[in-house]
Scaffold this active site. Structure first.
Site, short mmCIF file in Angstrom:
data_model
loop_
_atom_site.label_atom_id
_atom_site.label_comp_id
_atom_site.label_asym_id
_atom_site.label_seq_id
_atom_site.Cartn_x
_atom_site.Cartn_y
_atom_site.Cartn_z
N TYR A 53 0.83 -1.22 0.00
CA TYR A 53 0.00 0.00 0.00
C TYR A 53 0.86 1.26 0.00
CZ TYR A 53 -3.94 -3.08 0.21
OH TYR A 53 -4.85 -4.05 -0.12
N ARG A 56 1.28 1.84 -3.56
CA ARG A 56 0.07 2.42 -4.17
C ARG A 56 -0.01 3.92 -3.85
NH1 ARG A 56 0.39 -1.98 -5.34
NH2 ARG A 56 0.91 -0.96 -7.28
N GLN A 86 -15.61 1.92 -5.56
CA GLN A 86 -14.85 0.80 -5.00
C GLN A 86 -13.37 1.16 -4.99
OE1 GLN A 86 -16.46 -3.10 -6.89
NE2 GLN A 86 -17.19 -1.44 -8.19
N ASN A 87 -13.04 2.31 -5.55
CA ASN A 87 -11.63 2.69 -5.68
C ASN A 87 -11.11 3.27 -4.37
OD1 ASN A 87 -11.96 1.87 -8.26
ND2 ASN A 87 -12.04 3.93 -9.15
N ASP A 89 -8.28 5.12 -4.47
CA ASP A 89 -7.56 6.36 -4.79
C ASP A 89 -8.45 7.56 -4.46
OD1 ASP A 89 -9.23 7.17 -7.08
OD2 ASP A 89 -8.28 5.57 -8.22
N HIS A 104 -14.54 0.56 -0.31
CA HIS A 104 -13.40 -0.32 0.01
C HIS A 104 -12.26 0.40 0.72
CE1 HIS A 104 -14.85 -3.30 -3.34
NE2 HIS A 104 -15.57 -3.36 -2.24
N GLY A 175 -16.72 1.40 -15.21
CA GLY A 175 -15.37 0.87 -14.97
C GLY A 175 -15.28 -0.19 -13.90
N THR A 176 -16.32 -1.01 -13.77
CA THR A 176 -16.22 -2.10 -12.80
C THR A 176 -16.68 -3.40 -13.45
OG1 THR A 176 -17.09 -3.05 -10.74
CG2 THR A 176 -18.45 -1.36 -11.77
N SER A 177 -15.97 -4.49 -13.13
CA SER A 177 -16.32 -5.79 -13.69
C SER A 177 -17.51 -6.41 -12.96
CB SER A 177 -15.11 -6.73 -13.63
OG SER A 177 -14.75 -6.95 -12.28
P1 OAD Z 1 -11.77 -4.86 -12.06
O1 OAD Z 1 -10.30 -4.84 -12.37
O2 OAD Z 1 -12.39 -6.15 -11.68
O3 OAD Z 1 -12.58 -4.33 -13.34
C1 OAD Z 1 -12.20 -3.18 -14.03
C2 OAD Z 1 -13.23 -2.88 -15.12
O4 OAD Z 1 -12.83 -1.69 -15.76
C3 OAD Z 1 -13.36 -3.95 -16.21
O5 OAD Z 1 -14.73 -4.23 -16.48
C4 OAD Z 1 -12.67 -3.30 -17.40
O6 OAD Z 1 -13.24 -3.70 -18.66
C5 OAD Z 1 -12.95 -1.84 -17.16
N1 OAD Z 1 -12.04 -0.89 -17.80
C6 OAD Z 1 -10.74 -1.05 -18.17
N2 OAD Z 1 -10.25 0.08 -18.70
C7 OAD Z 1 -11.24 1.01 -18.66
C8 OAD Z 1 -11.36 2.37 -19.05
N3 OAD Z 1 -10.33 3.03 -19.57
N4 OAD Z 1 -12.53 3.00 -18.84
C9 OAD Z 1 -13.59 2.35 -18.28
N5 OAD Z 1 -13.54 1.06 -17.89
C10 OAD Z 1 -12.39 0.39 -18.08
O7 OAD Z 1 -12.02 -3.73 -10.97
P2 OAD Z 1 -13.26 -3.49 -9.99
O8 OAD Z 1 -14.54 -3.96 -10.60
O9 OAD Z 1 -13.18 -2.10 -9.52
O10 OAD Z 1 -11.27 -4.57 -4.04
O11 OAD Z 1 -12.87 -4.45 -8.82
C11 OAD Z 1 -13.66 -4.45 -7.65
C12 OAD Z 1 -12.82 -4.69 -6.42
O12 OAD Z 1 -12.04 -5.86 -6.58
C13 OAD Z 1 -11.80 -3.61 -6.14
O13 OAD Z 1 -12.34 -2.53 -5.42
C14 OAD Z 1 -10.76 -4.33 -5.36
C15 OAD Z 1 -10.68 -5.57 -6.20
O14 OAD Z 1 -10.16 -6.70 -5.65
C16 OAD Z 1 -10.43 -4.65 -2.99
O15 OAD Z 1 -9.24 -4.50 -3.05
C17 OAD Z 1 -11.15 -4.97 -1.72
#
Ligand code: OAD
Length: 234
Positions: A53, A56, A86-87, A89, A104, A175-177
């Protein structure tokens, strides 16, 4: 003013140069998640986790909010915007968003290892304090640990997020999976009458729960340009 609730994830900050977690080159490829993002990993090797961290935080000093963050902040002129992120930053803050729920945790804060949720021991770090060391103690005598919600830990801010999402007139997922719960389950609390938008350059499999989702398959900055035009067209 209509209430716009945004659920953002790592992709929101990708154009700022912050790595996402999943997929090729994601952070969890380079660092085993069980080592750096679980209470068990922290108990086994606190120094390693603290350093992860610290790294980071060093990165945070080098990155800037992107156009996507800024457009979300600018929507406050026309909407009552709440960002549920969920970010960890602080790019939404630095772009000017005023209501942000960090599900988070936050990189810029530390907390007690004994009682991570106790507000008395949650402290915002000045940039010159970003390098936490073993031996930096919270007032309860425990090691200061990153103020991050790790896998297997409770998500205390979820209640506040649910209350906000229930009142949304417009809901945006960006921007979240949608892999990690309870964040991914927030869509279940959105009214079926509320329009839902999703911005992501890749396909995201969402349990839409009856919602018709307007998908904008673009990166955050370009997707936000398109959405801003859609939402603010008179
Ligand atoms: P992920 O890494 O799982 O997903 C990122 C998403 O962003 C994917 O769907 C990508 O297609 C998309 N993406 C990539 N580049 C992009 C761009 N330029 N613009 C928009 N979207 C883009 O990340 P999260 O869903 O945030 O938790 O993950 C959720 C949590 O899992 C995080 O908060 C973290 C992680 O483990 C903890 O650390 C507790």
């Amino acid at each position: 003013m209509k209430k716009l609730v945004v659920l953002s994830g790592a992709g929101m900050s990708a154009e700022s140069g912050v790595s996402t977690f999943r997929g090729a080159g994601g952070l969890w490829d380079k660092y085993p998640v069980e080592q750096v993002a679980t209470p068990e990993g922290y108990a086994a090797d606190p120094g390693l986790v603290i350093n992860f961290y610290n790294e980071r935080r060093r990165q945070l000093l080098k990155v800037e909010p992107n156009r996507g963050h800024k457009l979300i902040a600018e929507l406050e002129k026309e909407f009552d915007v709440t960002v549920v992120t969920q970010n960890i930053d602080n790019l939404h803050e630095r772009a000017g968003s005023s209501k942000i729920i960090h599900l988070h945790g936050e990189l810029t804060k530390v907390c007690s290892s004994f009682s991570p949720y106790d507000p008395r021991y949650i402290r915002e770090l000045d940039p010159e304090e970003y390098e936490i060391k073993l031996g930096n103690l919270a007032p309860d005598g425990s090691q200061y640990r990153p103020y991050i919600v790790w896998f297997g830990e409770a998500v205390p801010k979820i209640e506040e997020a649910i209350r906000s999402v229930e009142q949304a007139d417009i809901f945006l997922i960006i921007g979240t999976s949608m892999n990690v719960y309870p964040a991914a389950g927030l869509l279940n609390y959105v009214s079926s009458r509320t329009p839902v938008y999703l911005i992501d350059p890749n396909e995201v499999s969402v349990n839409s729960n009856g919602h018709k989702i307007h998908v904008i398959r673009k990166v955050a900055s370009e997707g936000m340009e398109e959405l801003t035009t859609l939402l603010t067209a008179k």
